[in-house]
Design a protein around this motif. Sequence first.
Motif, PDB file in Angstrom:
ATOM      1  N   PHE A 212       0.868  -1.566  -0.102  1.00 16.15           N
ATOM      2  CA  PHE A 212       0.208   0.376   0.009  1.00 16.15           C
ATOM      3  C   PHE A 212       1.008   1.093  -0.310  1.00 16.15           C
ATOM      4  O   PHE A 212       1.910   1.310   0.165  1.00 16.15           O
ATOM      5  CB  PHE A 212      -0.894   0.067   1.331  1.00 16.15           C
ATOM      6  N   PRO A 213       0.586   2.883  -0.378  1.00 17.34           N
ATOM      7  CA  PRO A 213       1.349   3.700  -0.566  1.00 17.34           C
ATOM      8  C   PRO A 213       1.394   3.883   1.114  1.00 17.34           C
ATOM      9  O   PRO A 213       0.745   3.612   1.865  1.00 17.34           O
ATOM     10  CB  PRO A 213       0.001   4.317  -1.470  1.00 17.34           C
ATOM     11  N   SER A 214       2.498   4.802   1.170  1.00 19.21           N
ATOM     12  CA  SER A 214       3.145   5.175   2.646  1.00 19.21           C
ATOM     13  C   SER A 214       2.464   6.533   2.779  1.00 19.21           C
ATOM     14  O   SER A 214       3.185   6.465   4.379  1.00 19.21           O
ATOM     15  CB  SER A 214       4.520   4.805   2.461  1.00 19.21           C
ATOM     16  N   ASN A 215       1.790   6.994   2.219  1.00 19.82           N
ATOM     17  CA  ASN A 215       0.900   8.105   2.432  1.00 19.82           C
ATOM     18  C   ASN A 215      -0.077   7.740   3.785  1.00 19.82           C
ATOM     19  O   ASN A 215      -0.574   7.590   3.918  1.00 19.82           O
ATOM     20  CB  ASN A 215       0.341   9.240   1.797  1.00 19.82           C
ATOM     21  N   PRO A 216      -0.341   9.391   4.405  1.00 20.91           N
ATOM     22  CA  PRO A 216      -0.947   8.968   5.308  1.00 20.91           C
ATOM     23  C   PRO A 216      -3.006   9.251   4.983  1.00 20.91           C
ATOM     24  O   PRO A 216      -3.471   8.785   5.600  1.00 20.91           O
ATOM     25  CB  PRO A 216      -1.637  10.963   5.449  1.00 20.91           C
ATOM     26  N   TYR A 217      -3.135   8.877   3.743  1.00 21.08           N
ATOM     27  CA  TYR A 217      -4.505   8.150   2.921  1.00 21.08           C
ATOM     28  C   TYR A 217      -4.466   6.802   3.958  1.00 21.08           C
ATOM     29  O   TYR A 217      -5.913   6.314   4.633  1.00 21.08           O
ATOM     30  CB  TYR A 217      -4.871   7.701   1.576  1.00 21.08           C
ATOM     31  N   PHE A 218      -3.309   5.665   4.304  1.00 22.36           N
ATOM     32  CA  PHE A 218      -3.010   4.717   4.427  1.00 22.36           C
ATOM     33  C   PHE A 218      -2.406   4.848   5.881  1.00 22.36           C
ATOM     34  O   PHE A 218      -1.647   3.625   5.848  1.00 22.36           O
ATOM     35  CB  PHE A 218      -2.118   3.962   3.436  1.00 22.36           C
ATOM     36  N   SER A 219      -2.478   5.395   7.129  1.00 25.11           N
ATOM     37  CA  SER A 219      -2.271   5.825   8.558  1.00 25.11           C
ATOM     38  C   SER A 219      -3.101   4.720   8.579  1.00 25.11           C
ATOM     39  O   SER A 219      -4.352   4.139   8.127  1.00 25.11           O
ATOM     40  CB  SER A 219      -2.653   6.832   8.612  1.00 25.11           C
ATOM     41  N   HIS A 220      -1.975   4.056   9.412  1.00 25.89           N
ATOM     42  CA  HIS A 220      -3.379   2.277   9.899  1.00 25.89           C
ATOM     43  C   HIS A 220      -2.127   1.866  11.593  1.00 25.89           C
ATOM     44  O   HIS A 220      -1.286   3.084  12.067  1.00 25.89           O
ATOM     45  CB  HIS A 220      -2.220   1.770   9.207  1.00 25.89           C
ATOM     46  N   GLU A 221      -3.196   1.192  11.821  1.00 31.76           N
ATOM     47  CA  GLU A 221      -2.629   0.758  12.886  1.00 31.76           C
ATOM     48  C   GLU A 221      -2.524  -1.299  13.361  1.00 31.76           C
ATOM     49  O   GLU A 221      -3.579  -1.279  12.561  1.00 31.76           O
ATOM     50  CB  GLU A 221      -3.554   1.143  14.348  1.00 31.76           C
ATOM     51  N   VAL A 222      -1.737  -1.344  14.599  1.00 32.97           N
ATOM     52  CA  VAL A 222      -1.820  -2.807  14.378  1.00 32.97           C
ATOM     53  C   VAL A 222      -2.409  -2.703  15.831  1.00 32.97           C
ATOM     54  O   VAL A 222      -2.331  -2.537  16.800  1.00 32.97           O
ATOM     55  CB  VAL A 222      -0.531  -3.571  14.552  1.00 32.97           C
ATOM     56  N   LEU A 223      -3.924  -2.921  15.980  1.00 33.24           N
ATOM     57  CA  LEU A 223      -4.807  -3.672  17.521  1.00 33.24           C
ATOM     58  C   LEU A 223      -4.362  -4.634  17.720  1.00 33.24           C
ATOM     59  O   LEU A 223      -3.378  -5.255  17.518  1.00 33.24           O
ATOM     60  CB  LEU A 223      -6.047  -3.907  16.519  1.00 33.24           C
ATOM     61  N   PRO A 224      -4.297  -4.532  19.412  1.00 32.35           N
ATOM     62  CA  PRO A 224      -3.807  -4.944  20.018  1.00 32.35           C
ATOM     63  C   PRO A 224      -4.267  -6.852  19.612  1.00 32.35           C
ATOM     64  O   PRO A 224      -5.036  -7.363  19.680  1.00 32.35           O
ATOM     65  CB  PRO A 224      -4.148  -4.886  21.830  1.00 32.35           C
ATOM     66  N   VAL A 225      -2.890  -7.608  20.112  1.00 32.72           N
ATOM     67  CA  VAL A 225      -2.720  -9.159  19.240  1.00 32.72           C
ATOM     68  C   VAL A 225      -3.403  -9.453  21.007  1.00 32.72           C
ATOM     69  O   VAL A 225      -2.748  -9.306  22.050  1.00 32.72           O
ATOM     70  CB  VAL A 225      -1.482  -9.714  19.632  1.00 32.72           C
ATOM     71  N   GLU A 226      -4.617 -10.505  20.912  1.00 35.07           N
ATOM     72  CA  GLU A 226      -5.087 -10.616  22.090  1.00 35.07           C
ATOM     73  C   GLU A 226      -4.785 -12.363  22.385  1.00 35.07           C
ATOM     74  O   GLU A 226      -4.576 -12.598  23.515  1.00 35.07           O
ATOM     75  CB  GLU A 226      -7.135 -10.903  21.232  1.00 35.07           C
ATOM     76  N   GLU A 227      -4.483 -12.622  21.567  1.00 37.39           N
ATOM     77  CA  GLU A 227      -3.846 -14.659  21.704  1.00 37.39           C
ATOM     78  C   GLU A 227      -3.243 -14.780  20.579  1.00 37.39           C
ATOM     79  O   GLU A 227      -2.981 -13.978  19.966  1.00 37.39           O
ATOM     80  CB  GLU A 227      -4.851 -15.349  22.117  1.00 37.39           C
ATOM     81  N   GLY A 228      -2.003 -15.438  21.289  1.00 35.62           N
ATOM     82  CA  GLY A 228      -1.137 -16.156  20.146  1.00 35.62           C
ATOM     83  C   GLY A 228       0.094 -15.221  19.608  1.00 35.62           C
ATOM     84  O   GLY A 228       0.670 -14.542  20.346  1.00 35.62           O
ATOM     85  N   TYR A 229       0.438 -15.606  18.539  1.00 33.81           N
ATOM     86  CA  TYR A 229       1.966 -15.070  18.046  1.00 33.81           C
ATOM     87  C   TYR A 229       1.628 -14.014  16.483  1.00 33.81           C
ATOM     88  O   TYR A 229       1.959 -14.927  15.073  1.00 33.81           O
ATOM     89  CB  TYR A 229       3.080 -15.781  18.109  1.00 33.81           C
ATOM     90  N   ARG A 230       1.808 -12.963  16.881  1.00 35.78           N
ATOM     91  CA  ARG A 230       2.161 -12.283  15.383  1.00 35.78           C
ATOM     92  C   ARG A 230       3.164 -12.199  15.045  1.00 35.78           C
ATOM     93  O   ARG A 230       3.632 -11.219  15.466  1.00 35.78           O
ATOM     94  CB  ARG A 230       1.278 -10.993  15.290  1.00 35.78           C
ATOM     95  N   LEU A 231       3.910 -12.449  12.995  1.00 33.68           N
ATOM     96  CA  LEU A 231       4.978 -12.373  13.038  1.00 33.68           C
ATOM     97  C   LEU A 231       4.827 -11.433  11.658  1.00 33.68           C
ATOM     98  O   LEU A 231       4.525 -12.174  10.747  1.00 33.68           O
ATOM     99  CB  LEU A 231       5.608 -13.046  12.895  1.00 33.68           C
TER     100      LEU A 231
END
Length: 240
Positions: A212-231
């Motif tokens: 995705f483009p790196s510009n502010p239209y594509f502002s994003h977040e990683v929501l808190p991991v509830e369980e498990g392992y995200r890589l």
Amino acid sequence: MIQISTHISCDPLFENIEIENKLLPSQYKDYPYLIIKNFFSKEACEELAFLVQEDEKTKRKAKVKKEVITGIVQADIVEEYRKTNIYKLDTFYQNYYDEQFSKYKPIIEEYFTVALTLSTDVQVLEYKKGFFYVKHADDSSEIIDKDEQTIGFKVVAPQRKLSTVLFATSHVSNADERVQSFSGGELMFNYLYDKGGEAVKIKPEAGDMIIFPSNPYFSHEVLPVEEGYRLTLVQWHDAI
């Protein structure tokens, strides 16, 4: 809402804010981002996740930049904004990644109508239970006023035109770390909305890469991991 592709709209905020890097794919595409399935094989993802979980020696905490309206930029280990671990990709997987990226590079360039030039090193980002990353744009700092309202963006990484995120573990409803999956931890685009008016959330399978483009239209977040392992394997790319 502003229609930016067949299925996705963006926040009307952008009608009144000047964006320096306005890279967007054609509005006639189904989506303003590209997802490549099986960029890594499932077997490669499983082995990579196992190796990272075993390696505690190269780990370092991530840094984040925050800019406020005063214009002061601070870079520090601030777990209020970001909690994740960073690893370096080893030579074997770096070569595998580079081979795969070369194969898909023409598809990426066609989709976004660009020519890719330089790329950063790949960051391997590990998110365990409770880890997260708050809203941010990859090329800019968000400027907010005293009422916590967004009034603009300042470019701080102009060489970032496209962002790529390769998922090495899968999103599932009920995660089990033993099978290298995670629940929660969705990649959410804060200013992009589907036809139902909901913020776009990516719930990937291991091996998926999103571009995705790196510009502010594509502002994003990683929501808190509830369980498990995200890589994930993350990289930023310059382009003309």
